[in-house]
Scaffold this motif. Structure first.
Motif, PDB file in Angstrom:
ATOM      1  N   VAL A   1      43.461  28.454  31.121  1.00  0.00           N
ATOM      2  CA  VAL A   1      44.457  29.486  31.391  1.00  0.00           C
ATOM      3  C   VAL A   1      45.832  28.975  31.001  1.00  0.00           C
ATOM      4  O   VAL A   1      46.061  27.762  30.909  1.00  0.00           O
ATOM      5  CB  VAL A   1      44.480  29.885  32.891  1.00  0.00           C
TER       6      VAL A   1
ATOM      7  N   THR B   1      37.119  44.117  33.549  1.00  0.00           N
ATOM      8  CA  THR B   1      38.500  43.645  33.583  1.00  0.00           C
ATOM      9  C   THR B   1      38.681  42.467  32.616  1.00  0.00           C
ATOM     10  O   THR B   1      37.849  41.563  32.566  1.00  0.00           O
ATOM     11  CB  THR B   1      38.854  43.186  35.019  1.00  0.00           C
ATOM     12  N   GLN B   2      39.787  42.498  31.890  1.00  0.00           N
ATOM     13  CA  GLN B   2      39.984  41.472  30.858  1.00  0.00           C
ATOM     14  C   GLN B   2      40.821  40.302  31.364  1.00  0.00           C
ATOM     15  O   GLN B   2      40.476  39.158  31.159  1.00  0.00           O
ATOM     16  CB  GLN B   2      40.699  42.103  29.659  1.00  0.00           C
ATOM     17  N   MET B   3      41.937  40.660  32.011  1.00  0.00           N
ATOM     18  CA  MET B   3      42.855  39.604  32.414  1.00  0.00           C
ATOM     19  C   MET B   3      42.582  39.192  33.864  1.00  0.00           C
ATOM     20  O   MET B   3      42.427  40.045  34.729  1.00  0.00           O
ATOM     21  CB  MET B   3      44.309  40.097  32.288  1.00  0.00           C
TER      22      MET B   3
ATOM     23  N   GLU C   1      48.607  33.596  32.276  1.00  0.00           N
ATOM     24  CA  GLU C   1      47.713  34.429  31.496  1.00  0.00           C
ATOM     25  C   GLU C   1      46.345  33.788  31.480  1.00  0.00           C
ATOM     26  O   GLU C   1      46.220  32.588  31.222  1.00  0.00           O
ATOM     27  CB  GLU C   1      48.240  34.543  30.067  1.00  0.00           C
ATOM     28  N   ALA C   2      45.334  34.574  31.758  1.00  0.00           N
ATOM     29  CA  ALA C   2      43.989  34.020  31.692  1.00  0.00           C
ATOM     30  C   ALA C   2      43.022  35.148  31.409  1.00  0.00           C
ATOM     31  O   ALA C   2      43.186  36.258  31.905  1.00  0.00           O
ATOM     32  CB  ALA C   2      43.640  33.355  33.006  1.00  0.00           C
ATOM     33  N   TYR C   3      42.031  34.831  30.595  1.00  0.00           N
ATOM     34  CA  TYR C   3      41.021  35.837  30.292  1.00  0.00           C
ATOM     35  C   TYR C   3      39.808  35.619  31.176  1.00  0.00           C
ATOM     36  O   TYR C   3      39.379  34.477  31.378  1.00  0.00           O
ATOM     37  CB  TYR C   3      40.607  35.767  28.829  1.00  0.00           C
ATOM     38  N   VAL C   4      39.292  36.698  31.692  1.00  0.00           N
ATOM     39  CA  VAL C   4      38.117  36.612  32.548  1.00  0.00           C
ATOM     40  C   VAL C   4      36.985  35.908  31.793  1.00  0.00           C
ATOM     41  O   VAL C   4      36.279  35.062  32.334  1.00  0.00           O
ATOM     42  CB  VAL C   4      37.674  38.015  33.007  1.00  0.00           C
ATOM     43  N   ALA C   5      36.861  36.246  30.518  1.00  0.00           N
ATOM     44  CA  ALA C   5      35.771  35.677  29.740  1.00  0.00           C
ATOM     45  C   ALA C   5      35.853  34.150  29.679  1.00  0.00           C
ATOM     46  O   ALA C   5      34.834  33.451  29.783  1.00  0.00           O
ATOM     47  CB  ALA C   5      35.793  36.260  28.333  1.00  0.00           C
ATOM     48  N   GLU C   6      37.080  33.644  29.546  1.00  0.00           N
ATOM     49  CA  GLU C   6      37.259  32.198  29.458  1.00  0.00           C
ATOM     50  C   GLU C   6      36.840  31.524  30.769  1.00  0.00           C
ATOM     51  O   GLU C   6      36.161  30.508  30.781  1.00  0.00           O
ATOM     52  CB  GLU C   6      38.737  31.881  29.203  1.00  0.00           C
TER      53      GLU C   6
END
Lengths: 121, 896
Positions: B617, B585-587, B549-554
C-alpha cells in the motif's frame, strides 16, 4: 289439520303466536328450546316449524340441522323467527336450509300470511 | 527403585498426558474443557519445581522468606478483574499471541521492540527451564537406587530423553495451527490436571510428614523452637528485610502478569473473560493450599535430616528416609508435573515469540511473499517447531554445562528480575497514552543492563570461577560500583538490589524518553486504543487511523500467501458484509487495512503483519492531531449510530405496541359489536312481546276472551317493566365499567346494610316462602358505597331466591373480618350452578344453558354489574357450589 311447532324461550311471545295460530286452525305444539322441539318432533310431523335462534341448551341452528337430517320431516317447512336481523345472520339461516327468515319484532298478520303462503306453495 | 522402572513410570505418565491432551483437543467445545476451574488450574503453571522443591529449601535455610513470591500473585488476583480483563480484551481484539506481540503492538507494531522483548524473555526463561530439568534430573537420581551410576554422555542421561519427550509434546499440541492466537486446549487441559496432581501430592507429603513422622504441627513447632536459629527463621528481620519482602512481593506481582507462560495461560488461552470472576478467588486459594505445609516439611527436614545443601529435596528425602518409596514416587511425579507444565507452556510461548517477533520479521518476510500459501504455513509451523526444540536443547545444554552450582530459588528470582524489565512499558503503557516506543526500548535496555551488571554477571562469575573478587571489590575496584551494593546500598539481597536499581533506571528512562520523543501517529493511534480500550472496542476495525492508497486486490494477494485463497475469500466476504461494502470494492480503507493486519498477526506477529501490508500500500503520514481528530470523530459517529440504533429500536417497539393496541382495539370493537348485538336482542324481545300483544288486542279485542285479554295486558306491562329495567341496567353497567360512576365511600356498619337488603327482599321471599337468615349480628364497620353494596346484595339475594325451591328455600347471609378484608357471603340451598358455567357466571348477558327459569326475569346484567361494583371497590367477588346443595356467592372489600 295443519300442524305447527313453535320453538321459543320467551313465554310472552309464544303466547301471542299460540293464540294467533290456534285461531288459524292450526294444531299448535310449543317447545321452550331445541331439545323440547326435537322431543315433540319424534311423534309429530308438522307442516311448519317456527324457530327462534337464541335459546338455551339446543339453539335454533342446531335444531334446524337435525330436522334437515330427518327424512320423515322432508316436507316440513322451517321458518326462523328471531331478533337477529343482520344481513350475515339472515344469509347464514337460509344457507342452513330454512325456508323463510322472519325477524322480531313482527307483525302478527304478516307472520300468518307468510306461513300460509309457504304451506300452500 | 530401578532406573528402568522409574523411567517407564515417567514415560507412562507422559503417555497419559498425551491422551488427555488429545481428548481435550477433540472435545474442544465441551464444557469440561471450557470452564473457570480449568482456567484457574492452568494458572497454576506458576507453581514450578521451584515452588515444589525450592520453597522448602528457602524455608529450611532462611525461614518465611519463601512467602513473598506467593503474596504478589495473591495481591494481584483481585486486580485481575480490571487489569487482566483489559489485557484480555485488547489481546482478543487484535489476535495477540504473546507478550512480545502485545508490547510491539502497543508501541505501533514496533518490530525492534518485539524482538527485544523476545530476547529478554529468552534470557530470563531459558536458564529457568534448565533449572527445571536439573530438578528432574536430581530428583530422579535421589529416587533411583543406582546412586553409583553417573551418566557420562548425553545419550544415557534420562533427563535428556525427558526433555526431548517434552519438546515432542509441546510441538505436537502447540503447532496445530499457524495462527498462534488460537487456543491450545490440549495443553491447557494437561496443565490443569498437572496442577491438581502436583498440589495433591504435595499436600500428601506435607500431611505425611506432619502427622505421621511427627505428631502434628504443634509437635514440629515445639521441637523446632529448641533449635538455635529458630527466631531468625520465623520472623521478618528489621527494616532491611522488610524492604526485601516488599520488593520480592512486587517482583512476583509483575511476574504473574509478565512471565511468558503466565501471559500464555491467562491471556492467550483465556476462553471467556468471565472466567476471571472465579479465578480471582480460586487462584489465591490454590497458592494458599500449596504453601500450607511448606514450613513444616522444611522444619521436619531440618530436624530429621539437617543437611542444608539438600534442603530443597526434603519433601523427597523425608519419605525415602522412612522407607516410603511409594510416597516418594508421588512427590517425584508431582515435581515432574510442575516441571512438565512449566517447560511445555514456556517453550510454547517462547517459540511463538521467537517465530513471530524475531525470526519472521527479521528474515523470512521476503521469502514468504514469493511462496505458496501451503508452504508458508508449513514454514511458520516449522519455525515454531525448531524453536521449541532449540529452546529445550539449549536449556538442556545450559543445565549440563553450567547449572550444577545454581539453586532453584536463585535462578528463579533472576528470571523474575529479568522479566520485570517489561513492567514499566507494559503497565504504564496500559494507562498512559504518551508512553512511546523509544522510551520502552531504552528503558528495557537500561534496566536489563543494570540487571546484567548487578545480578547476572557476578552470579555467573561466582558460579563458574568460584571467585568472589568481583562482588567484594566492584568493577575496577571502585567502591560505589560494587555489583551487590551500587552507590553504597548494601542492605538488600542481590536480586532485590538488582530489581530496585534496574526498575529505577528502566522506569526513569521510559518516562524521560517518552516525554522527549513522541511516537509517530501509528504508535499514538495504538496507544489510544490500548489505554481507552473499552471506548475503542466499539470502533472495532475503524479504530485504526490510516490514510493512503491501497488496492483490495493487492491486499488479497498478501493474505492469500498466508491464509490460503479459501480462508482469505471467506474472511473478506465476511468483512464486506459486516461493513456493507460492495464485494467488488477496489480501494481499501483504513478498516480493511486494520482487519488484514489483524488476520495476519496471529500467524506472523503484528510487526510483520504491518510490514507486509505496508509493502503493498502507499501509506501517507498522518499528523498526530489528525489522528486524534479522526478518532474523536469516529467515536462520535459510533455514538451517533448508537443513538440512531436506539431510536430505531424505539420506533420498532412503538410500532409493535401500536400493532398490539390495534389488535386490542379490533378485539374491543368486536366485543362492543357483540355487546350491542346482545343488547339489541335483549331489547327487542320485550318489544316483540308488546308489539304482538298490542296487535292482537287491537284487531281481535271483540272476539278475545276477557281473561286472555287481561293476560295479554299483564304481559305487556311485564314486558314494559323488563324493558325499562334493562335500559336502566345497561346504562348503569356502562357507567360502572367505564369508571364514570363515582363511589360515595363512607363508614357503614355492614350489619345494617345487610338488614336493609333483607328488608327490601322480604316480600318477594315471603311470596315464594323462602327464608332469609342473617346469621351474624355483630357490628363491623367498613368503608364503602352503601347504595352500591346494597345493589350487589340485592342482586345476589334475589338471584338466590330465584334459584331456591319454594317452601324449602333458605338463604344465609354472613360476614367476617379476615386478613384485612371484609368478607360477605350469601349461601343458598338451591339447585347450584353447573360446573361449566362457573367461569362465565359473571359475564354480561351470560345465561346458563341449563337454566330453567321462566323468563322474563332478570336482565342478564345483574352479576356483571355486581362484579364491576366490587372491583371498583378494589375488592373481589366469587362463587362456588356448596358441598351439599346450592351455591355460595361471596365478596370481599379491603378493610380500611
Amino acid at each position: 289439520m295443519k300442524k305447527i311447532v313453535i320453538v321459543d324461550d320467551e313465554p310472552n311471545i309464544v303466547m301471542t303466536l299460540e293464540y294467533t295460530f290456534k285461531k288459524q286452525n292450526f294444531e299448535v305444539y310449543i317447545a321452550r328450546d331445541g331439545s323440547e322441539a326435537l322431543e315433540i318432533l319424534k311423534t309429530v310431523i308438522p307442516n311448519v316449524i317456527l324457530l327462534d335462534v337464541m335459546m338455551p341448551k339446543v339453539d335454533g341452528y342446531q335444531t334446524l340441522k337435525i330436522v334437515k337430517e330427518n327424512n320423515k320431516l322432508k316436507d316440513t317447512k322451517v321458518v326462523f323467527l328471531t331478533a337477529k336481523n343482520k344481513a350475515s345472520d339472515i344469509e347464514k339461516g337460509l344457507k342452513l336450509g330454512a325456508d323463510k327468515y322472519l325477524t322480531k319484532p313482527f307483525s302478527v298478520k304478516k307472520i300468518v300470511s307468510e306461513i300460509n303462503e309457504l304451506i300452500s306453495s | 527403585m530401578s532406573n528402568y522402572l522409574l523411567f517407564s513410570i515417567i514415560v507412562l505418565y507422559l503417555a497419559s498426558l498425551f491422551v488427555i491432551a488429545f481428548l481435550a483437543e477433540k472435545n474442544a467445545k465441551s464444557k469440561w474443557v471450557n470452564n473457570s476451574v480449568v482456567y484457574t488450574l492452568s494458572l497454576g503453571v506458576y507453581c514450578t519445581a521451584w515452588t515444589y522443591y525450592g520453597s522448602i529449601g528457602i524455608a529450611a535455610n532462611s525461614g518465611v522468606n519463601f512467602l513473598p513470591i506467593y503474596l504478589g500473585p495473591v495481591i494481584a488476583a483481585p486486580l485481575w478483574i480490571v487489569l487482566l480483563r483489559k489485557i484480555i480484551r485488547i489481546s482478543k481484539q487484535h489476535k495477540i499471541s504473546s507478550i512480545a506481540d502485545f508490547l510491539s503492538l502497543r508501541y505501533g507494531n514496533n518490530r525492534f521492540l518485539g524482538a527485544l522483548v523476545t530476547v529478554v524473555c529468552l534470557l530470563g526463561i531459558v536458564p529457568y527451564i534448565s533449572l527445571q530439568l536439573k530438578a528432574v534430573s536430581e530428583t530422579f537420581q535421589l529416587l533411583s537406587d543406582d546412586s553409583s551410576y553417573v551418566s557420562t554422555t548425553v545419550y544415557d542421561d534420562s533427563t535428556f530423553y525427558i526433555a526431548v519427550l517434552l519438546a515432542v509434546f509441546a510441538t505436537f499440541f502447540g503447532t496445530q495451527t499457524t495462527d498462534a492466537s488460537e487456543k491450545h486446549k490440549g495443553i491447557v487441559m494437561t496443565v490443569a490436571i498437572e496442577s491438581v496432581l502436583k498440589l495433591v501430592f504435595f499436600i500428601c507429603v506435607g500431611a505425611y510428614v506432619t502427622y505421621v513422622l511427627f505428631d502434628g504441627t504443634g509437635d514440629i513447632y515445639k521441637k523446632m523452637a529448641e533449635a538455635p536459629n529458630f527466631s531468625a527463621l520465623t520472623s521478618v528481620n528489621g527494616f532491611e528485610n522488610g524492604f526485601i519482602w516488599l520488593y520480592t512481593i512486587l517482583l512476583s506481582f509483575f511476574a504473574i502478569f509478565l512471565l511468558p507462560r503466565q501471559f500464555q495461560v491467562s491471556v492467550v488461552e483465556n476462553v471467556r473473560s468471565k472466567h476471571l470472576k472465579n479465578a480471582i478467588w480460586m487462584f489465591p486459594l490454590y497458592l494458599l493450599l500449596f504453601n500450607v505445609f511448606v514450613i513444616f516439611v522444611a522444619w521436619a527436614g531440618n530436624l530429621n535430616i539437617g543437611i542444608p545443601d539438600q534442603a530443597e529435596y526434603y519433601a523427597l528425602l523425608l519419605p525415602l528416609q522412612n522407607g516410603n518409596t511409594f510416597l516418594a514416587s508421588l512427590v517425584f511425579l508431582g515435581g515432574l508435573s510442575a516441571v512438565i507444565s512449566m517447560v511445555v507452556v514456556s517453550t510454547l510461548a517462547l517459540s511463538v515469540m521467537v517465530s513471530n517477533n524475531l525470526v519472521i520479521p527479521y528474515g523470512f518476510l521476503d521469502r514468504f511473499i514469493q511462496n505458496h500459501p501451503e508452504r508458508n504455513a508449513k514454514y511458520i509451523k516449522n519455525i515454531r517447531r525448531i524453536s521449541i526444540f532449540s529452546i529445550i536443547i539449549i536449556a538442556y545444554a545450559f543445565y549440563v554445562n553450567f547449572s550444577y552450582e545454581l539453586s532453584l530459588y536463585s535462578i528463579g528470582l533472576i528470571a523474575f528480575v529479568i522479566i520485570a524489565q517489561l513492567a514499566p512499558s507494559f503497565f504504564v503503557g496500559l494507562f498512559w497514552n504518551r508512553g512511546s516506543s523509544k522510551g520502552a526500548i531504552i528503558g528495557i535496555i537500561a534496566g536489563f543492563a543494570i540487571t546484567f551488571y548487578t545480578l547476572i554477571l557476578p552470579f555467573s562469575i561466582q558460579a563458574f570461577t568460584g571467585s568472589n573478587e568481583f562482588v567484594e571489590n566492584g568493577f575496577l575496584g571502585i567502591e560505589s560500583l560494587k555489583p551487590h551494593a551500587l552507590l553504597g546500598i548494601d542492605f538488600l539481597s542481590p536480586p532485590t538490589h538488582a530489581f530496585f536499581w534496574s526498575m529505577l533506571a528502566n522506569g526513569f528512562c521510559y518516562l524521560l524518553f517518552s516525554l522527549l520523543y513522541k511516537g509517530n501517529y501509528r504508535e499514538r493511534n495504538y496507544a489510544e486504543m490500548f489505554v481507552d480500550s473499552r471506548n475503542y472496542s466499539d470502533l472495532q476495525d475503524g479504530a485504526l487511523v490510516w490514510k493512503g492508497e491501497a488496492y483490495v486486490a493487492e491486499i488479497k494477494k498478501v493474505l492469500n500467501k498466508f491464509l490460503g485463497e479459501e480462508r482469505t475469500e471467506r474472511a473478506l466476504s465476511l468483512f464486506f458484509r459486516k461493513y456493507n461494502l460492495a464485494p467488488d470494492t477496489q480501494m481499501a480503507d483504513a478498516r480493511l487495512i486494520n482487519f488484514s493486519e489483524k488476520l495476519l498477526t496471529g500467524s506472523i506477529g503484528s510487526a510483520s503483519a504491518k510490514i507486509l501490508i505496508a509493502s503493498v500500500v502507499k501509506e501517507e503520514e498522518v499528523s498526530l492531531i489528525e489522528v486524534l481528530k479522526i478518532l474523536e470523530e469516529s467515536k462520535e459517529t459510533i455514538s451517533r449510530n448508537k443513538l440512531l440504533r436506539e431510536k430505531s429500536e424505539e420506533l420498532t417497539q412503538l410500532t409493535s405496541k401500536l400493532k398490539e393496541a390495534n389488535v386490542e382495539l379490533v378485539e374491543k370493537d368486536k366485543q362492543k359489536d357483540e355487546f350491542l348485538d346482545t343488547v339489541a336482542h335483549e331489547l327487542k324481545t320485550p318489544i316483540t312481546g308488546i308489539r304482538a300483544a298490542t296487535e292482537l288486542l287491537m284487531s281481535e279485542s271483540d272476539e278475545m276472551p276477557s281473561d286472555l285479554r287481561s293476560q295479554f295486558l299483564k304481559n305487556m306491562m311485564q314486558d314494559s317493566d323488563r324493558l325499562s329495567r334493562l335500559i336502566h341496567n345497561i346504562l348503569d353497567f356502562e357507567k360502572l365499567s367505564k369508571g364514570r360512576a363515582d363511589l360515595n365511600i363512607a363508614k357503614f356498619n355492614i350489619r345494617d346494610t345487610i338488614l336493609k337488603a333483607i328488608q327490601n327482599l322480604e316480600p318477594i321471599a315471603a311470596k315464594k316462602q323462602v327464608s332469609i337468615i342473617n346469621s351474624n349480628n355483630s357490628d363491623l364497620f367498613a368503608e364503602y358505597d352503601e347504595d352500591r353494596i346494597l345493589q350487589v346484595l340485592t342482586n345476589l339475594v334475589s338471584n338466590a331466591i330465584k334459584f331456591c325451591r319454594s317452601e324449602e328455600g333458605e338463604i344465609v347471609l354472613d360476614y367476617k373480618f379476615e386478613k384485612g378484608f371484609l368478607q360477605v357471603t350469601v349461601k343458598d340451598n338451591g339447585s347450584g350452578i353447573p360446573k361449566q358455567d362457573i367461569p362465565h357466571i359473571f359475564d354480561k348477558f351470560y345465561q346458563s344453558k341449563n337454566q330453567n327459569i321462566i323468563k322474563p326475569e332478570g336482565s342478564g346484567l345483574g352479576l356483571a354489574i355486581s362484579k364491576t361494583i366490587i372491583e371498583n371497590h378494589k375488592g373481589e367477588i366469587w362463587v362456588k357450589n356448596n358441598k351439599k346443595s346450592g351455591v355460595t356467592f361471596g365478596f370481599q372489600l379491603p378493610f380500611k
